[in-house]
Design a protein around this motif. Structure first.
Motif, mmCIF file in Angstrom:
data_model
loop_
_atom_site.group_PDB
_atom_site.id
_atom_site.type_symbol
_atom_site.label_atom_id
_atom_site.label_comp_id
_atom_site.label_asym_id
_atom_site.label_seq_id
_atom_site.Cartn_x
_atom_site.Cartn_y
_atom_site.Cartn_z
ATOM 1 N N LEU A 1 0.804 -1.216 0.000
ATOM 2 C CA LEU A 1 0.000 0.000 0.000
ATOM 3 C C LEU A 1 0.841 1.272 0.000
ATOM 4 N N SER A 2 2.044 1.208 -0.544
ATOM 5 C CA SER A 2 2.880 2.412 -0.618
ATOM 6 C C SER A 2 2.127 3.541 -1.312
ATOM 7 N N LEU A 3 2.245 4.738 -0.756
ATOM 8 C CA LEU A 3 1.507 5.896 -1.265
ATOM 9 C C LEU A 3 2.247 6.514 -2.450
ATOM 10 N N PRO A 4 1.678 6.474 -3.642
ATOM 11 C CA PRO A 4 2.384 6.948 -4.846
ATOM 12 C C PRO A 4 2.839 8.393 -4.781
ATOM 13 N N ASN A 5 2.142 9.227 -3.995
ATOM 14 C CA ASN A 5 2.540 10.629 -3.898
ATOM 15 C C ASN A 5 3.718 10.841 -2.963
ATOM 16 N N LEU A 6 4.032 9.825 -2.156
ATOM 17 C CA LEU A 6 5.129 9.934 -1.199
ATOM 18 C C LEU A 6 6.256 8.939 -1.453
ATOM 19 N N CYS A 7 5.931 7.808 -2.054
ATOM 20 C CA CYS A 7 6.931 6.748 -2.246
ATOM 21 C C CYS A 7 6.554 5.899 -3.443
ATOM 22 N N ILE A 8 7.399 5.905 -4.453
ATOM 23 C CA ILE A 8 7.190 5.027 -5.609
ATOM 24 C C ILE A 8 8.112 3.818 -5.453
ATOM 25 N N GLU A 9 7.518 2.653 -5.345
ATOM 26 C CA GLU A 9 8.298 1.431 -5.158
ATOM 27 C C GLU A 9 9.174 1.166 -6.380
ATOM 28 N N THR A 10 10.438 0.901 -6.133
ATOM 29 C CA THR A 10 11.336 0.579 -7.239
ATOM 30 C C THR A 10 11.138 -0.852 -7.732
ATOM 31 N N PHE A 11 10.651 -1.726 -6.838
ATOM 32 C CA PHE A 11 10.405 -3.110 -7.238
ATOM 33 C C PHE A 11 9.178 -3.640 -6.508
ATOM 34 N N GLY A 12 9.351 -4.310 -5.397
ATOM 35 C CA GLY A 12 8.242 -4.898 -4.646
ATOM 36 C C GLY A 12 8.555 -6.346 -4.296
ATOM 37 N N LEU A 13 9.535 -6.534 -3.399
ATOM 38 C CA LEU A 13 10.021 -7.876 -3.090
ATOM 39 C C LEU A 13 8.939 -8.753 -2.464
ATOM 40 N N THR A 14 8.119 -8.185 -1.583
ATOM 41 C CA THR A 14 7.082 -9.009 -0.951
ATOM 42 C C THR A 14 6.062 -9.490 -1.980
ATOM 43 N N LEU A 15 5.912 -8.766 -3.080
ATOM 44 C CA LEU A 15 4.979 -9.185 -4.126
ATOM 45 C C LEU A 15 5.413 -10.514 -4.744
ATOM 46 N N ILE A 16 6.681 -10.603 -5.150
ATOM 47 C CA ILE A 16 7.120 -11.839 -5.801
ATOM 48 C C ILE A 16 7.220 -12.989 -4.804
ATOM 49 N N GLU A 17 7.525 -12.680 -3.547
ATOM 50 C CA GLU A 17 7.576 -13.729 -2.530
ATOM 51 C C GLU A 17 6.188 -14.324 -2.319
ATOM 52 N N ALA A 18 5.193 -13.460 -2.176
ATOM 53 C CA ALA A 18 3.819 -13.945 -1.995
ATOM 54 C C ALA A 18 3.349 -14.705 -3.232
ATOM 55 N N MET A 19 3.653 -14.196 -4.409
ATOM 56 C CA MET A 19 3.231 -14.840 -5.648
ATOM 57 C C MET A 19 3.837 -16.222 -5.801
ATOM 58 N N ALA A 20 5.062 -16.415 -5.275
ATOM 59 C CA ALA A 20 5.684 -17.739 -5.319
ATOM 60 C C ALA A 20 4.859 -18.755 -4.537
ATOM 61 N N PHE A 21 4.136 -18.278 -3.513
ATOM 62 C CA PHE A 21 3.250 -19.147 -2.736
ATOM 63 C C PHE A 21 1.840 -19.205 -3.339
ATOM 64 N N GLY A 22 1.661 -18.553 -4.484
ATOM 65 C CA GLY A 22 0.355 -18.563 -5.123
ATOM 66 C C GLY A 22 -0.636 -17.600 -4.512
ATOM 67 N N VAL A 23 -0.136 -16.569 -3.829
ATOM 68 C CA VAL A 23 -1.015 -15.604 -3.165
ATOM 69 C C VAL A 23 -1.290 -14.430 -4.111
ATOM 70 N N PRO A 24 -2.561 -14.138 -4.421
ATOM 71 C CA PRO A 24 -2.881 -12.936 -5.203
ATOM 72 C C PRO A 24 -2.421 -11.681 -4.468
ATOM 73 N N VAL A 25 -2.207 -10.594 -5.218
ATOM 74 C CA VAL A 25 -1.634 -9.389 -4.619
ATOM 75 C C VAL A 25 -2.396 -8.147 -5.056
ATOM 76 N N ILE A 26 -2.281 -7.117 -4.245
ATOM 77 C CA ILE A 26 -2.690 -5.761 -4.624
ATOM 78 C C ILE A 26 -1.456 -4.883 -4.513
ATOM 79 N N ALA A 27 -1.177 -4.108 -5.565
ATOM 80 C CA ALA A 27 0.033 -3.290 -5.610
ATOM 81 C C ALA A 27 -0.283 -1.921 -6.181
ATOM 82 N N PRO A 28 0.582 -0.922 -5.943
ATOM 83 C CA PRO A 28 0.371 0.412 -6.522
ATOM 84 C C PRO A 28 0.502 0.364 -8.045
#
Length: 368
Positions: A265-292
């Motif tokens: 839930l990083s706020l785009p007006n304050l912080c733009i994620e360069t990647f998103g490590l927790t996203l790929i970790e969760a996806m490896a377990f088959g967990v759907p994600v919500i991202a900026p």
């Protein structure tokens, strides 16, 4: 050939975790490795079985004290390397983040090749950012960014640059054997892992949990990577029946295994994620994600395929999306399958291959 890896703050945040994976990839490829890190923190880099030295560094609550400590640490780093025979014989100095400039100046003095692996979006104050970028231009043979978006966000002119996408840790190799279920014990579990920074969207996560406070079938888990005292204080203030706040963990996989949904839930007006490590970790377990819908996550998540791309400032949209997933478990299962497939692009094997290609290119160029 020996590679000297240099880092500043050893904790459990993204940049040292990525460096750990880089070092492991080099060791597997038969390269000799030395590591030097700032003395504060016992994070993921402490788990590596490689020759390791430290140099003085400490963070303070006062930003001016921290800045002074940082500048002093780089003088100490330079002198430590200067007095180290092993460091002077290194074939390559691999600097993680823009901060350890003392190592870059040392490498320049002894004509050793330098690779910078950058994770920052910005550096403050501006004079420091100008200085650090100048050191990189003067010393680096190559600069590695974690995404194409990152390269655009933090450009360094007139330097050889490339993208090295992060990979999830080989520790998560068992993820493929873990089944995904939208509901576990009758609950839909929304997970977030973050440091205690408001720009990471923590207030939005807390607000979301309050909106579902009357729903017994949904629960929110927040894993905080920060000092224990700060986490305990945050827990005391914000934990509720619908929200459980957890201390830092060395086993995040145990949370991914139980999650129905992972949110960034990083706020785009304050912080733009360069990647998103927790996203790929969760996806490896088959967990759907919500991202900026900005920055690095756009190169990981395809909207309505592995999850959703939603501006975290729109809490109403987040709430409706969670309700939709709860009501449509078949959608969760479809996204789970897609997430596992997509995660293979960021597997330890793919990451290791890319790391060694970049490093060997520099080493071979040095030999020529």
């Amino acid at each position: 050939m020996t590679i000297l890896f240099v880092h500043l703050l050893n904790d459990r945040s993204g940049s040292p975790r990525v460096l750990k994976n880089v070092i492991q990839a080099c060791v597997k490829n038969g390269l000799s490795v030395n590591l030097i890190i700032g003395s504060q923190g016992k994070g993921v880099l402490s788990e590596l079985l490689v020759p390791t030295k430290t140099y003085p560094y400490r963070r303070f609550s006062n930003k001016y004290f921290t800045l002074f400590s940082y500048v002093f640490s780089q003088l100490a780093l330079f002198l430590t390397l200067l007095l180290s025979r092993d460091a002077r014989q290194a074939s390559l100095v691999y600097i993680n983040t823009v901060l350890p400039f003392g190592a870059a100046l040392f490498a320049k003095l002894f004509k050793i090749r330098v690779v910078y692996h950058i994770h920052e979006v910005s550096v403050t104050p501006k004079p420091l950012a100008w200085f650090l970028k100048s050191v990189i231009r003067m010393t680096a043979s190559k600069v590695l960014y974690v995404s194409k978006a990152h390269l655009k966000l933090f450009p360094i002119k007139n330097i050889n640059s490339d993208v090295l996408y992060n990979g999830y840790d080989e520790h998560f190799s068992y993820a493929a054997d873990c089944s995904y279920e939208p509901f576990r014990d009758g609950k839909f579990c929304v997970l977030m892992l973050s440091s205690i920074r408001d720009y990471k969207g923590l207030p939005k996560f807390v607000e979301l949990s309050k909106r579902f406070s009357n729903c017994d079938h949904i629960h929110f888990d927040l894993v905080l990577n920060d000092e224990h005292e700060k986490v305990l204080e945050y827990r005391k203030t914000y934990q509720s029946d619908s929200l459980t706040i957890h201390l830092p963990t060395s086993q995040p996989g145990s949370f991914y295994q139980k999650a129905s949904l992972l949110v960034n839930l990083s706020l785009p007006n304050l912080c733009i994620e360069t990647f998103g490590l927790t996203l790929i970790e969760a996806m490896a377990f088959g967990v759907p994600v919500i991202a900026p819908p900005v920055g690095g996550p756009l190169e990981i998540v395809r909207g309505s395929v592995e999850g959703f791309l939603i501006d975290s400032r729109d809490v109403d949209a987040l709430e409706k999306t969670i309700e939709r997933l709860i009501e449509q478990p078949d959608m969760c299962m479809s996204m789970s399958i897609a997430a596992r497939k997509r995660a293979q692009y960021f597997s330890p094997e793919a990451f290791s291959t890319a790391v060694n290609r970049h490093i060997l290119d520099i080493l071979n160029d040095n030999c020529n």
